[in-house]
Scaffold this motif. Structure first.
Motif, PDB file in Angstrom:
ATOM      1  N   LEU A  73      12.221  -7.967  -9.049  1.00 19.90           N
ATOM      2  CA  LEU A  73      11.930  -8.523  -7.726  1.00 19.90           C
ATOM      3  C   LEU A  73      12.505  -7.636  -6.625  1.00 19.90           C
ATOM      4  O   LEU A  73      11.862  -7.404  -5.590  1.00 19.90           O
ATOM      5  N   PHE A  74      13.714  -7.124  -6.854  1.00 23.07           N
ATOM      6  CA  PHE A  74      14.353  -6.230  -5.872  1.00 23.07           C
ATOM      7  C   PHE A  74      13.493  -4.982  -5.653  1.00 23.07           C
ATOM      8  O   PHE A  74      13.246  -4.570  -4.507  1.00 23.07           O
ATOM      9  N   VAL A  75      13.015  -4.392  -6.749  1.00 20.35           N
ATOM     10  CA  VAL A  75      12.221  -3.171  -6.635  1.00 20.35           C
ATOM     11  C   VAL A  75      10.875  -3.454  -5.966  1.00 20.35           C
ATOM     12  O   VAL A  75      10.367  -2.628  -5.199  1.00 20.35           O
ATOM     13  N   VAL A  76      10.312  -4.639  -6.224  1.00 19.12           N
ATOM     14  CA  VAL A  76       9.057  -5.018  -5.580  1.00 19.12           C
ATOM     15  C   VAL A  76       9.218  -5.044  -4.068  1.00 19.12           C
ATOM     16  O   VAL A  76       8.392  -4.497  -3.316  1.00 19.12           O
ATOM     17  N   VAL A  77      10.301  -5.682  -3.595  1.00 16.23           N
ATOM     18  CA  VAL A  77      10.533  -5.751  -2.154  1.00 16.23           C
ATOM     19  C   VAL A  77      10.770  -4.363  -1.573  1.00 16.23           C
ATOM     20  O   VAL A  77      10.296  -4.029  -0.484  1.00 16.23           O
ATOM     21  N   LEU A  78      11.487  -3.528  -2.336  1.00 12.77           N
ATOM     22  CA  LEU A  78      11.715  -2.139  -1.892  1.00 12.77           C
ATOM     23  C   LEU A  78      10.381  -1.424  -1.701  1.00 12.77           C
ATOM     24  O   LEU A  78      10.152  -0.762  -0.678  1.00 12.77           O
ATOM     25  N   GLY A  79       9.483  -1.586  -2.690  1.00 13.69           N
ATOM     26  CA  GLY A  79       8.182  -0.917  -2.599  1.00 13.69           C
ATOM     27  C   GLY A  79       7.354  -1.415  -1.446  1.00 13.69           C
ATOM     28  O   GLY A  79       6.726  -0.627  -0.721  1.00 13.69           O
ATOM     29  N   ILE A  80       7.352  -2.744  -1.230  1.00 14.10           N
ATOM     30  CA  ILE A  80       6.567  -3.299  -0.129  1.00 14.10           C
ATOM     31  C   ILE A  80       7.111  -2.819   1.208  1.00 14.10           C
ATOM     32  O   ILE A  80       6.358  -2.468   2.125  1.00 14.10           O
ATOM     33  N   GLY A  81       8.453  -2.763   1.333  1.00 13.73           N
ATOM     34  CA  GLY A  81       9.037  -2.268   2.566  1.00 13.73           C
ATOM     35  C   GLY A  81       8.656  -0.838   2.852  1.00 13.73           C
ATOM     36  O   GLY A  81       8.270  -0.488   3.978  1.00 13.73           O
ATOM     37  N   LEU A  83       5.992   0.763   1.703  1.00 14.00           N
ATOM     38  CA  LEU A  83       4.548   0.824   1.974  1.00 14.00           C
ATOM     39  C   LEU A  83       4.241   0.454   3.412  1.00 14.00           C
ATOM     40  O   LEU A  83       3.526   1.175   4.119  1.00 14.00           O
ATOM     41  N   PHE A  84       4.818  -0.664   3.890  1.00 17.49           N
ATOM     42  CA  PHE A  84       4.463  -1.114   5.229  1.00 17.49           C
ATOM     43  C   PHE A  84       5.066  -0.225   6.302  1.00 17.49           C
ATOM     44  O   PHE A  84       4.470  -0.028   7.349  1.00 17.49           O
ATOM     45  N   ARG A  85       6.258   0.334   6.033  1.00 19.54           N
ATOM     46  CA  ARG A  85       6.819   1.276   6.999  1.00 19.54           C
ATOM     47  C   ARG A  85       5.935   2.509   7.130  1.00 19.54           C
ATOM     48  O   ARG A  85       5.683   3.018   8.210  1.00 19.54           O
ATOM     49  N   LYS A  86       5.459   2.984   5.973  1.00 21.94           N
ATOM     50  CA  LYS A  86       4.583   4.165   5.957  1.00 21.94           C
ATOM     51  C   LYS A  86       3.294   3.874   6.715  1.00 21.94           C
ATOM     52  O   LYS A  86       2.849   4.675   7.547  1.00 21.94           O
ATOM     53  N   LEU A  87       2.691   2.698   6.446  1.00 18.34           N
ATOM     54  CA  LEU A  87       1.438   2.336   7.111  1.00 18.34           C
ATOM     55  C   LEU A  87       1.628   2.260   8.613  1.00 18.34           C
ATOM     56  O   LEU A  87       0.831   2.784   9.394  1.00 18.34           O
TER      57      LEU A  87
END
Lengths: 96, 160
Positions: A73-81, A83-87
């Motif tokens: 779950l921690f890594v999922v949130v890291l990835g989403i963060g 991704l959205f910062r990049k976008l």
């Protein structure tokens, strides 16, 4: 031709599954080897102090598994963060 | 959202929170636990995000709070795991169970019983750690997506 091969493989696999579950090798709900289940039910309360046997298994006997789930779950949130910062950064560049 | 939705969400919010924390804290007695209770709490926060305006709600629920919750939960879990090694047992060993006088240390009777909150050793503490982590993580996902929607101007009238 390829669809036919896939369909025939599926038919063979599901047929084998139905044949095996029809009273030959696999019995659902009535497992042959119950030593593990009996151990958890007999000793779970005494060894973990938890009335809820599911919690006793998840957080005590298999606590390492729960640690892995929390890490996922921690890594999922890291990835989403990321991704959205990049976008957001890319769209701000394009709009300028 | 409209005033009716906002008022209903404000009314429901404390009950959702109480139910979520109840599920987390009673994880070793009743069905549920850290993951489920954390999801219920995050649902309450999502309800507030959905009902209120972004610029009002982002002043109350800050991103740093959820970040700290998530990191603190996972670190708490690992710390309790390593405490087992510190007390001479193995990683994630239940070193607090069945020690009278210790927090969550009372012994539990075999068979069906009413349940005692003060049992379970490190299981309730791990439940709390996982609950805090899940509430932070799920809220953070919602926060990231909502911030993206607001900043990028997708349906700006609805979201902002």
């Amino acid at each position: 031709m390829r669809n036919l091969a896939v369909a025939s493989i599926l038919v063979v696999l599901s047929g084998t599954f139905v044949y095996m579950t029809a009273g030959h090798d696999i019995t659902f709900g009535r497992p042959v080897n119950t030593q593990m289940d009996d151990y958890f039910l007999a000793r779970g309360q005494e060894q973990t102090g938890a009335n809820n046997v599911v919690t006793a298994v998840v957080f005590d006997f298999r606590g390492f598994d729960t640690l892995g789930e929390a890490t996922v779950l921690f890594v999922v949130v890291l990835g989403i963060g990321m991704l959205f910062r990049k976008l957001m950064a890319r769209e701000e560049e394009e709009s300028e | 959202m409209s005033k009716i939705v906002r008022a209903a969400a404000d009314f429901l919010y404390p009950f959702v929170m109480i139910f979520g924390f109840y599920i987390v804290l009673h994880g070793h007695l009743t069905p549920g636990g850290g993951f489920q209770g954390g999801a219920v709490i995050a649902t309450g926060i999502a309800l507030m995000f959905a009902a209120h305006r972004y610029r009002e709600i982002s002043l109350i629920f800050k991103k740093a709070i959820f970040n700290v919750c998530e990191t603190f939960g996972l670190l708490m879990f690992i710390t309790f795991g390593f405490a087992g090694i510190f007390f001479g047992k193995s990683f994630l060993y239940n070193w607090m169970v069945n020690i009278p006088g210790m927090l969550f240390g009372e012994a539990v009777a075999y068979g069906q019983n009413a349940g005692n909150l003060n049992t379970g050793g490190i299981i309730p503490l791990l439940n709390i750690a996982v609950g805090v982590e899940v509430l932070g993580a799920l809220s953070l996902i919602i926060y990231y997506m909502l911030t993206y929607v607001v900043k990028m101007g997708v349906n700006k009238e609805d979201a902002s």
